[in-house]
Design a protein around this motif. Structure first.
Motif, mmCIF file in Angstrom:
data_model
loop_
_atom_site.group_PDB
_atom_site.id
_atom_site.type_symbol
_atom_site.label_atom_id
_atom_site.label_comp_id
_atom_site.label_asym_id
_atom_site.label_seq_id
_atom_site.Cartn_x
_atom_site.Cartn_y
_atom_site.Cartn_z
ATOM 1 N N ARG A 215 0.814 -1.167 0.096
ATOM 2 C CA ARG A 215 -0.024 0.097 0.107
ATOM 3 C C ARG A 215 0.837 1.369 -0.043
ATOM 4 N N VAL A 216 0.637 2.233 -1.084
ATOM 5 C CA VAL A 216 1.148 3.521 -1.035
ATOM 6 C C VAL A 216 0.246 4.662 -0.727
ATOM 7 N N HIS A 217 0.675 5.542 0.380
ATOM 8 C CA HIS A 217 -0.283 6.409 0.696
ATOM 9 C C HIS A 217 0.666 7.643 1.441
ATOM 10 N N ASP A 218 0.098 8.827 1.762
ATOM 11 C CA ASP A 218 0.871 9.763 2.236
ATOM 12 C C ASP A 218 1.691 9.590 3.567
ATOM 13 N N ARG A 219 1.382 8.456 4.228
ATOM 14 C CA ARG A 219 2.251 8.368 5.521
ATOM 15 C C ARG A 219 3.152 7.294 5.287
ATOM 16 N N SER A 220 3.387 6.754 4.086
ATOM 17 C CA SER A 220 4.093 5.763 3.717
ATOM 18 C C SER A 220 5.690 6.108 4.011
ATOM 19 N N ALA A 221 6.496 5.291 4.182
ATOM 20 C CA ALA A 221 7.876 5.562 4.682
ATOM 21 C C ALA A 221 8.719 6.081 3.625
ATOM 22 N N VAL A 222 8.269 5.840 2.443
ATOM 23 C CA VAL A 222 9.144 6.333 1.250
ATOM 24 C C VAL A 222 8.733 7.880 0.741
ATOM 25 N N HIS A 223 7.587 8.351 1.401
ATOM 26 C CA HIS A 223 7.234 9.631 1.456
ATOM 27 C C HIS A 223 7.756 10.486 2.443
ATOM 28 N N THR A 224 7.575 9.989 3.710
ATOM 29 C CA THR A 224 7.909 10.757 4.826
ATOM 30 C C THR A 224 9.184 10.639 5.354
ATOM 31 N N ASN A 225 9.787 9.822 5.152
ATOM 32 C CA ASN A 225 11.296 9.671 5.743
ATOM 33 C C ASN A 225 12.295 9.625 4.847
ATOM 34 N N LYS A 226 12.609 10.319 3.888
ATOM 35 C CA LYS A 226 13.583 10.188 2.704
ATOM 36 C C LYS A 226 14.683 10.278 3.339
ATOM 37 N N LEU A 227 14.827 11.557 4.037
ATOM 38 C CA LEU A 227 16.300 11.740 4.822
ATOM 39 C C LEU A 227 16.904 10.826 5.661
ATOM 40 N N ALA A 228 16.045 10.046 6.336
ATOM 41 C CA ALA A 228 16.363 8.829 7.295
ATOM 42 C C ALA A 228 16.514 7.574 6.453
ATOM 43 N N LEU A 229 15.774 7.527 5.681
ATOM 44 C CA LEU A 229 16.093 6.229 4.378
ATOM 45 C C LEU A 229 17.542 6.601 3.797
ATOM 46 N N ASN A 230 17.798 7.722 3.554
ATOM 47 C CA ASN A 230 19.138 8.019 2.871
ATOM 48 C C ASN A 230 20.215 7.790 3.630
ATOM 49 N N GLU A 231 19.954 8.340 5.142
ATOM 50 C CA GLU A 231 21.159 7.845 6.167
ATOM 51 C C GLU A 231 21.431 6.522 6.270
ATOM 52 N N THR A 232 20.173 5.647 6.171
ATOM 53 C CA THR A 232 20.495 4.371 6.210
ATOM 54 C C THR A 232 21.426 3.797 5.548
ATOM 55 N N TYR A 263 20.857 15.725 -1.067
ATOM 56 C CA TYR A 263 21.196 17.312 -1.623
ATOM 57 C C TYR A 263 19.944 17.624 -2.025
ATOM 58 N N ALA A 264 19.195 16.900 -3.137
ATOM 59 C CA ALA A 264 18.107 17.378 -3.761
ATOM 60 C C ALA A 264 16.831 17.399 -2.599
ATOM 61 N N SER A 265 16.845 16.718 -1.575
ATOM 62 C CA SER A 265 15.852 16.479 -0.397
ATOM 63 C C SER A 265 16.003 17.733 0.569
ATOM 64 N N GLN A 266 17.245 18.645 0.275
ATOM 65 C CA GLN A 266 17.809 19.678 1.012
ATOM 66 C C GLN A 266 17.899 19.367 2.524
ATOM 67 N N GLY A 267 18.689 18.240 2.662
ATOM 68 C CA GLY A 267 19.089 17.690 3.802
ATOM 69 C C GLY A 267 20.051 18.662 4.361
ATOM 70 N N PRO A 268 20.225 18.864 5.710
ATOM 71 C CA PRO A 268 20.977 19.883 6.460
ATOM 72 C C PRO A 268 22.357 19.501 6.332
ATOM 73 N N GLU A 269 22.787 18.378 6.200
ATOM 74 C CA GLU A 269 23.966 17.841 6.278
ATOM 75 C C GLU A 269 24.506 17.450 4.754
ATOM 76 N N ALA A 270 24.137 17.994 3.579
ATOM 77 C CA ALA A 270 24.507 18.036 2.303
ATOM 78 C C ALA A 270 25.781 18.127 2.155
ATOM 79 N N PRO A 271 26.428 19.257 2.472
ATOM 80 C CA PRO A 271 27.785 19.297 2.170
ATOM 81 C C PRO A 271 28.798 18.243 2.882
#
Length: 308
Positions: A215-232, A263-271
């Motif tokens: 199920r894909v909806h507006d609370r799915s992790a793929v939508h709400t936690n992009k920066l955390a998934l990236n950190e993983t 960087y595209a998601s405007q993560g605060p630690e992009a540099p």
């Protein structure tokens, strides 16, 4: 006839609107030996009450654990695994749905493949918040060309090259989990790390069937936690347990992609992320992104300039 027990662990958090549908789909499984475990991660909606009422209404046996404080997805699934006693373990998000034949066909595939098979996965469809089909195949939707020949055996390279495995239709042999150790609870998402570790020691098998609904909806992790998934992925990369030139090449390519997405998601630690990726990959494009991030230029602005 004796059937090996399959433990289905549901990680529940604020999905009361969908949870009963999932519970019903577990009860509807044609396989006769299922152990159901539900761990609620301190939901703020009525998820926990819904589980309790479902248990009372159906009399279906459930091991139910409620966290007193929110501890995150990985700890929730880690508790599911810790409580599981079955020969096979399946971990499912609380907004997904299982087809009735999923477990029966998966166990049959394990039996056909033998003890070297550590995990079996099948395809699933994508649905929206109302249960309407978005796409008939998860593998085609997320993996394009790889879906024509889903990888089997050691799938480390496909995983590093971006192959997405549908967690809800992936079941793992208990011996494989024991061999690779517990979930890494420092990660936001455990899937990729666990699949990589299992694939180092056991074979993955593809079951060619659509056997669930993601199920894909507006609370799915793929939508709400992009920066955390990236950190993983950055944390997985820093573990450095890749082997051979091909694996390291794929891992570094993936690292560059994740740095760009951050960087595209405007993560605060992009540099800092881009600098790390540049040091590892030596890619000119990453160098450009790092410089622009240091100067405060937004990714969207840079892409517009580059497209002229």
């Amino acid at each position: 006839m004796s059937y090996p027990v399959v433990s289905i662990g549901i990680g529940s958090y604020n999905n009361a609107a969908y949870l009963e549908t999932l519970l019903d789909s577990v009860q509807a499984q044609t396989y006769p030996a299922i152990e159901l475990i539900v761990v609620d991660d301190c939901s703020t909606d009525h998820s926990a009450l819904l589980v309790q009422r479902w248990m009372e209404r159906t009399n279906y046996p459930v091991t139910f654990l409620q966290h007193e404080r929110n501890q995150g997805l990985v700890r929730t699934f880690s508790d599911c695994t810790r409580l599981a006693t079955g020969s096979f373990v399946s971990l499912v998000g609380s907004d997904d749905v299982l087809d009735p034949e999923l477990i029966a066909r998966t166990v049959a595939e394990f039996n056909r493949r033998g003890p070297s098979c550590g995990a079996v996965y099948a395809d699933c469809r994508l649905i929206d918040s109302q249960g309407k089909e978005i796409a008939p195949s998860f593998l085609c939707y997320f993996n394009s060309g790889a879906a024509k020949s889903p990888p089997e055996g050691n799938i480390i390279l496909p995983l590093l090259r971006g192959f997405y495995l549908p967690t809800l239709t992936t079941t793992v042999r208990r011996e494989a989990l024991a061999a690779v150790g517990p979930h890494d609870e420092t990660l936001f998402s455990e899937d990729l790390d666990m699949w990589l570790r299992i694939s180092r020691k056991f074979q993955f098998a593809y079951l060619p069937a659509v056997l669930g609904s993601y199920r894909v909806h507006d609370r799915s992790a793929v939508h709400t936690n992009k920066l955390a998934l990236n950190e993983t992925y950055f944390r997985i990369y820093r573990k450095g347990y890749f082997e051979g030139d091909a694996e390291w090449k794929a891992a570094r390519h993936n690292l560059a992609e994740h740095a760009e997405h951050y960087y595209a998601s405007q993560g605060p630690e992009a540099p800092a992320r881009l600098w790390f990726a540049l040091h590892e990959t030596r890619r000119p494009k990453v160098a450009l992104f790092w410089l622009m991030a240091r100067l405060g230029v937004k990714y969207s602005t840079l892409r517009r300039l580059m497209s002229r």
